[in-house]
Design an enzyme around this catalytic site. Structure first.
Site, PDB file in Angstrom:
ATOM      1  N   GLU A   1       5.072   4.275 -13.394  1.00  0.00           N
ATOM      2  CA  GLU A   1       5.155   5.108 -12.068  1.00  0.00           C
ATOM      3  C   GLU A   1       6.670   5.138 -11.567  1.00  0.00           C
ATOM      4  O   GLU A   1       7.318   4.075 -12.021  1.00  0.00           O
ATOM      5  CB  GLU A   1       4.326   4.531 -11.039  1.00  0.00           C
ATOM      6  CG  GLU A   1       2.906   5.184 -11.187  1.00  0.00           C
ATOM      7  CD  GLU A   1       1.892   4.341 -10.181  1.00  0.00           C
ATOM      8  OE1 GLU A   1       2.057   3.524  -9.202  1.00  0.00           O
ATOM      9  OE2 GLU A   1       0.844   4.883 -10.296  1.00  0.00           O
TER      10      GLU A   1
ATOM     11  N   HIS B   1       4.618  10.570   0.094  1.00  0.00           N
ATOM     12  CA  HIS B   1       4.291  10.396  -1.090  1.00  0.00           C
ATOM     13  C   HIS B   1       4.899  11.859  -1.504  1.00  0.00           C
ATOM     14  O   HIS B   1       4.646  13.136  -0.951  1.00  0.00           O
ATOM     15  CB  HIS B   1       2.889  10.390  -1.711  1.00  0.00           C
ATOM     16  CG  HIS B   1       2.502  10.256  -3.105  1.00  0.00           C
ATOM     17  ND1 HIS B   1       2.655  11.052  -3.900  1.00  0.00           N
ATOM     18  CD2 HIS B   1       2.202   9.183  -3.748  1.00  0.00           C
ATOM     19  CE1 HIS B   1       2.471  10.587  -5.110  1.00  0.00           C
ATOM     20  NE2 HIS B   1       1.976   9.410  -4.885  1.00  0.00           N
TER      21      HIS B   1
ATOM     22  N   ARG C   1      10.301   6.682  -4.542  1.00  0.00           N
ATOM     23  CA  ARG C   1       9.472   7.989  -3.716  1.00  0.00           C
ATOM     24  C   ARG C   1      10.242   8.498  -2.647  1.00  0.00           C
ATOM     25  O   ARG C   1      10.374   9.768  -2.437  1.00  0.00           O
ATOM     26  CB  ARG C   1       8.191   7.206  -3.188  1.00  0.00           C
ATOM     27  CG  ARG C   1       7.111   7.148  -3.921  1.00  0.00           C
ATOM     28  CD  ARG C   1       6.010   6.692  -3.184  1.00  0.00           C
ATOM     29  NE  ARG C   1       4.886   6.695  -4.341  1.00  0.00           N
ATOM     30  CZ  ARG C   1       3.840   5.813  -4.226  1.00  0.00           C
ATOM     31  NH1 ARG C   1       3.429   5.523  -3.146  1.00  0.00           N
ATOM     32  NH2 ARG C   1       2.983   5.641  -5.357  1.00  0.00           N
TER      33      ARG C   1
ATOM     34  N   HIS D   1       2.070   8.809   3.217  1.00  0.00           N
ATOM     35  CA  HIS D   1       1.288   8.098   2.423  1.00  0.00           C
ATOM     36  C   HIS D   1       0.826   6.700   2.542  1.00  0.00           C
ATOM     37  O   HIS D   1      -0.159   6.388   2.696  1.00  0.00           O
ATOM     38  CB  HIS D   1       1.820   8.180   0.893  1.00  0.00           C
ATOM     39  CG  HIS D   1       0.941   7.549  -0.090  1.00  0.00           C
ATOM     40  ND1 HIS D   1      -0.159   8.189  -0.480  1.00  0.00           N
ATOM     41  CD2 HIS D   1       1.362   6.742  -0.929  1.00  0.00           C
ATOM     42  CE1 HIS D   1      -0.680   7.462  -1.564  1.00  0.00           C
ATOM     43  NE2 HIS D   1       0.275   6.528  -1.877  1.00  0.00           N
TER      44      HIS D   1
ATOM     45  N   ARG E   1       8.113   1.058  -0.233  1.00  0.00           N
ATOM     46  CA  ARG E   1       7.245   0.503  -1.009  1.00  0.00           C
ATOM     47  C   ARG E   1       7.287   0.967  -2.540  1.00  0.00           C
ATOM     48  O   ARG E   1       7.047   2.060  -2.621  1.00  0.00           O
ATOM     49  CB  ARG E   1       5.526   0.544  -0.465  1.00  0.00           C
ATOM     50  CG  ARG E   1       4.737   0.084  -1.339  1.00  0.00           C
ATOM     51  CD  ARG E   1       3.263   0.170  -1.145  1.00  0.00           C
ATOM     52  NE  ARG E   1       2.776   1.521  -0.951  1.00  0.00           N
ATOM     53  CZ  ARG E   1       2.248   1.941  -1.760  1.00  0.00           C
ATOM     54  NH1 ARG E   1       1.692   1.430  -2.913  1.00  0.00           N
ATOM     55  NH2 ARG E   1       1.746   3.489  -1.806  1.00  0.00           N
TER      56      ARG E   1
END
Ligand code: FAD
Ligand code: SIN
Length: 534
Positions: A116, A240, A291, A352, A387
């Site tokens: 990811e 997100h 992100r 998110h 995060r």
């Protein structure tokens, strides 16, 4: 209602709460409450997976470094090292509970590891594209089988019981449990114990568009703040990059693993550059940048070109590969007439994850004696200003266990609760204007989206502050006059949390990680937490 006693009270039945409960129940009687169904939190919705160093070519140092880079230096290195080093054992415990992680596709690989954004290595274990559902199911099943655990769904926590609720006021801020609205009896119960663990998840529903479930209203953060805990970095709200754009289905996430497995972000046809990729213009890591960068790039393109959405396209991969790796997304989108093996997915960024929260130490202890916290409700120092994908289920597992261990190891030092006053049920008037609650809720979510979203300015934040102050007055009055209802409890908490986000955002005079303010586009040399004290 009589006051009910247990050894430990846990508020929340997601990954954090149930991990703590299962660990504590070897020796203690534990109550776990949830405000709706036991699987109603974000845990059951998680798609991508859980990050851990499980491959011989990977290392703890690299996972730590990736986490620190995503967090823009605001992370606490000791916390990051602690969580990363505990990760493999946490995954092993879930596997022992029966979580069917996808097996490796290559020789010698025990589990399939996906990739990811922001990760320098493949390190995400997963159960297809519905990891959270499998984790939640295994944890609930394990908890249900343990006689020392009482599971109580449909109990909406209102406020923590502190020493001021004792029959004799002691004023030391000790937390003894919680008052909760019982949806079945419609009365308020009091639950007391020597220790209380907050595991109530995040506050995504403060925003108009969020991938989080309906109950993510920041109740735990608001309760802890009212009881006297400090909170930190509340301005750090993660958006997100890829939430489905659909006028009816507003919160369906398209997992980052789609980009990890080759999905490309493209401009939709009909605009200059239509059908072409754009991420390379923003970051060398392209679609796999962290992100905050991807979400801001999409937001920029949407605003620049006046679009409703951009495209995420994985249709260049073999259809069988797509169906095998993303069965849930494939089926859900096919229901909406989008065949992701043949066409791109319209996506927009959406709130998110709540990176800020109640400050805890490495044992899950908050500022108040007797009160612990774990999971998305906390600010442990792991995520910093942003995060890293798939680090949050991990945080729930590690801190759920850490708080349970600390309670067990220090049991004899935890005093027994004093006599506690039951909830004052003298407010008997039912509101005749429930509709106001709905209106206020919508108003908050709208202006948080418009003024406290992906790109901020001081002027927008001041506007939001003005509105939230007016709403806070209104809701306070409302709360003081009428009998509590679940909607009113949530609205009161949303107001509190939105206020904390706005105050924190106004406090930070720089752009760092998830907080981007056009008036201060640069990052200051030193990374400093935004800490608010009641
Ligand atoms: P939750 O699982 O949210 O549980 C909160 C619990 O608290 C619930 O039981 C709720 O009922 C209870 N509760 C709340 N308020 C009250 C109250 N007032 N009274 C009583 N009970 C209350 N993270 C990853 O690491 N990997 C992923 O792949 C991933 N994918 C995600 C996908 C989506 C769509 C979303 C929304 C999040 C995703 N995340 C992912 C984030 C991750 O799922 C959450 O951070 C994590 O599950 C939070 O777990 P938790 O135990 O802290 O809280
Ligand atoms: C996702 O699957 O993209 C979500 C992962 C996460 O939120 O950590």
């Amino acid at each position: 209602m009589p006051v009910q006693s247990y050894d430990v009270i846990i508020i929340g039945s997601g990954a954090a709460g149930l991990t703590a409960a299962i660990h504590l129940a070897q020796d203690k009687k534990v109550l776990v409450i949830a405000k709706g169904a036991l699987d109603g939190g974000s845990t059951a919705w998680a798609q991508g997976g859980i990050a851990a160093v499980l491959d011989a070519g990977d290392s703890f140092e690299q996972h730590v470094e990736d986490t620190m880079i995503a967090g823009a230096g605001l992370n606490d290195r000791a916390t990051v090292e602690f969580v990363v080093s505990e990760a493999p054992a946490a995954i092993e415990r879930l596997a022992e509970l029966g979580v069917p992680f996808n097996e490796g596709e290559q020789f010698g690989e025990r589990w399939h590891l996906t990739r990811e954004g922001g990760h320098s290595h493949r390190r995400i274990v997963h159960v297809d594209d519905a990891t959270g559902a499998a984790v939640q199911k295994a944890l609930v099943k394990a908890a249900q089988a343990i006689p020392n655990i009482t599971l109580a769904p449909d109990m909406v926590a209102i406020d923590l019981i502190t020493s001021r609720h004792g029959e004799k006021y002691s004023g030391d801020g000790h937390v003894w449990g919680v008052y909760a609205f019982n949806r079945k009896t419609r009365h308020v119960d009091a639950f007391v114990g020597r220790a209380t663990i907050l595991a109530t998840g995040g506050a995504g529903r403060a925003y108009l568009f969020s991938t989080a479930p309906r109950g993510a209203t920041g109740d735990g953060i608001a309760m802890a703040w009212r009881a006297g805990c400090r909170v930190s970095n509340m301005e750090m709200n993660q958006f997100h990059p890829t939430c489905l754009y659909n006028l009816e289905v507003k919160n369906f996430l398209i997992t980052e693993a789609v980009r990890g497995e080759g999905g490309l972000l493209k401009l939709p046809p009909g605009v200059p550059g239509g059908g072409e990729r754009f991420m390379d213009r923003f970051d060398d890591r392209g679609e796999l940048a962290p992100r905050d960068i991807v979400a801001r790039a999409i937001d920029h393109e949407i605003k620049r070109l006046g679009l409703d959405y951009v495209h995420l396209d994985i249709s260049h991969k073999p259809a069988e590969f797509i169906r095998e790796h993303f069965p849930t997304i494939y089926a859900r989108l096919l229901d909406l007439d989008i065949d992701i093996t043949k066409e791109p997915i319209p996506i927009v960024p959406a709130q998110h994850y709540t990176c800020g929260g109640v400050i805890i130490d490495l044992d899950g202890r908050t500022d108040l004696p007797g009160l612990y916290a774990a999971g998305e409700v906390t600010e442990s120092g792991l995520h910093g200003a942003n995060r890293l994908a798939s680090n949050s289920l991990l945080e729930c597992l590690v801190f759920g266990e850490a708080s349970a261990c600390h309670i067990l190891d220090h049991w004899d030092e935890l005093p027994a609760p004093p006599p506690i006053k039951p909830w004052d049920e003298s407010r008997v008037t039912d509101s005749d204007e429930e509709v106001i609650v709905q209106h206020n809720w919508k108003e908050i979510r709208r202006f948080m989206w418009d003024y406290v979203g992906i790109v901020r300015t001081d002027k927008r934040l001041e506007r939001a502050q003005h509105r939230i102050d007016l709403l806070a007055k209104e809701v306070d009055e409302y709360y003081g006059n009428f009998r509590v209802t679940p909607d009113l409890i949530e609205l009161r908490n949303l107001v509190e949390v939105a206020r904390l986000v706005i105050r924190s955002a106004l406090h930070r005079k720089e752009s760092r990680g998830l907080h981007y303010n056009l008036d201060y586009p640069d990052m200051l040399p030193e990374a400093v937490d935004t800490v608010l004290a009641p």
